[in-house]
Design a protein around this motif. Structure first.
Motif, PDB file in Angstrom:
ATOM      1  N   PHE A  58      -6.294   4.632   4.030  1.00  0.00           N
ATOM      2  CA  PHE A  58      -6.237   3.169   4.017  1.00  0.00           C
ATOM      3  C   PHE A  58      -7.566   2.543   3.589  1.00  0.00           C
ATOM      4  O   PHE A  58      -7.778   1.349   3.783  1.00  0.00           O
ATOM      5  CB  PHE A  58      -5.840   2.650   5.398  1.00  0.00           C
ATOM      6  CG  PHE A  58      -4.436   3.023   5.794  1.00  0.00           C
ATOM      7  CD1 PHE A  58      -3.361   2.270   5.382  1.00  0.00           C
ATOM      8  CD2 PHE A  58      -4.198   4.153   6.557  1.00  0.00           C
ATOM      9  CE1 PHE A  58      -2.064   2.617   5.722  1.00  0.00           C
ATOM     10  CE2 PHE A  58      -2.906   4.521   6.909  1.00  0.00           C
ATOM     11  CZ  PHE A  58      -1.833   3.749   6.496  1.00  0.00           C
ATOM     12  N   ILE A 100      -7.657  -0.765   1.544  1.00  0.00           N
ATOM     13  CA  ILE A 100      -7.273  -2.052   2.142  1.00  0.00           C
ATOM     14  C   ILE A 100      -8.059  -2.352   3.415  1.00  0.00           C
ATOM     15  O   ILE A 100      -7.620  -3.153   4.244  1.00  0.00           O
ATOM     16  CB  ILE A 100      -5.757  -2.109   2.427  1.00  0.00           C
ATOM     17  CG1 ILE A 100      -5.335  -1.011   3.422  1.00  0.00           C
ATOM     18  CG2 ILE A 100      -4.954  -1.995   1.129  1.00  0.00           C
ATOM     19  CD1 ILE A 100      -3.927  -1.208   3.952  1.00  0.00           C
ATOM     20  N   HIS A 149       0.862  -1.184   0.000  1.00  0.00           N
ATOM     21  CA  HIS A 149       0.000   0.000   0.000  1.00  0.00           C
ATOM     22  C   HIS A 149       0.892   1.224   0.000  1.00  0.00           C
ATOM     23  O   HIS A 149       1.899   1.269   0.710  1.00  0.00           O
ATOM     24  CB  HIS A 149      -0.902  -0.014   1.239  1.00  0.00           C
ATOM     25  CG  HIS A 149      -1.921   1.081   1.254  1.00  0.00           C
ATOM     26  ND1 HIS A 149      -2.984   1.106   0.385  1.00  0.00           N
ATOM     27  CD2 HIS A 149      -2.029   2.195   2.025  1.00  0.00           C
ATOM     28  CE1 HIS A 149      -3.712   2.186   0.623  1.00  0.00           C
ATOM     29  NE2 HIS A 149      -3.157   2.867   1.613  1.00  0.00           N
TER      30      HIS A 149
END
Length: 228
Positions: free
Chosen positions: A55, A58, A49
């Motif tokens: 985030f 994910i 990532h």
């Protein structure tokens, strides 16, 4: 137990990673990083990532985690104040808030450092930034903890990638027996293995305080060893 590790390519993150892989009650270890680690293990799943301020992409990889161990960090030397704050505070808080949405009962262990300023009002900028990060983590998670180690010695046959840190470890090595004799080790020194053991112990059993100084880290590491 499912453990998420940030900063696995660094010295402290490697301690979290190695101790988690060795723990019988850890069934899965997920590492989050920009580049893959040169490591393979049946329990290990690596997630690449690049945007550490978001985030969202994910979230599914983080879902179901029981603990997150944050070993990602940089020295304030040679960094602008803005870059240091972005990496130290903003990255950590972005991950913490994402994890809190999907795993509110998760144990989040953040590695800070000795001298961190919880009041956020001291003269040292790095200490204020780390203090603010600690405070946010602890406010976000009922099971949020900050570790404040002193000098951290490498374990698992690892060496720091930072030349100055390698030099310091070389200097400290012959002094370690004297520090133990003077009973200064609990105040000044710990290891990456101990940090990993402590993080796992916190995930399993919690602790009476949310901020652990070096002496607390050494004490809890001994408790973790006694628990087997």
């Amino acid at each position: 137990m499912k453990v998420v590790v940030f900063g696995g390519s660094g010295l402290i993150g490697d301690g979290f990673l190695q101790e988690s892989l060795r723990a019988p009650d850890v069934t899965e270890v997920v590492t989050i990083g920009r580049t893959p680690l040169d490591l393979a293990h049946p329990k290990l799943r690596q997630v690449q990532h690049t945007d550490f301020l978001d985030f969202t992409a994910i979230t599914d990889e983080l879902r179901g985690a029981d603990a997150c161990f944050w070993g990602l960090g940089v020295s304030s030397a040679r960094l602008s104040p803005q870059d240091y704050e972005r990496i130290t505070h903003d990255f950590t808080v972005a991950a913490a808030r994402t994890l809190a949405k999907v795993n509110p009962a998760l144990t989040f262990v953040y590695v800070s450092g000795g001298g961190t300023d919880s009041s956020e009002k001291g003269r040292s900028r790095w200490a204020r930034v780390k203090g603010r990060t600690e405070n946010t983590v602890i406010a976000t998670f009922p099971n949020g903890y900050a570790l404040r180690p002193g000098f951290v010695r490498p374990s698992h046959n690892q060496r720091s990638k930072t030349p100055a840190y390698r030099w310091a470890d070389t200097l400290v090595t012959p002094l370690a027996p004297l520090l133990r004799l003077m009973r200064l080790t609990p105040l000044l020194m710990t290891s990456t293995a101990q940090l990993g053991q402590v993080a796992l112990h916190l995930a399993r059993h919690g602790y009476s305080r949310h901020v652990l100084e070096n002496r607390d880290i050494v004490t809890v590491a001994a408790q973790a060893e006694n628990h087997g």
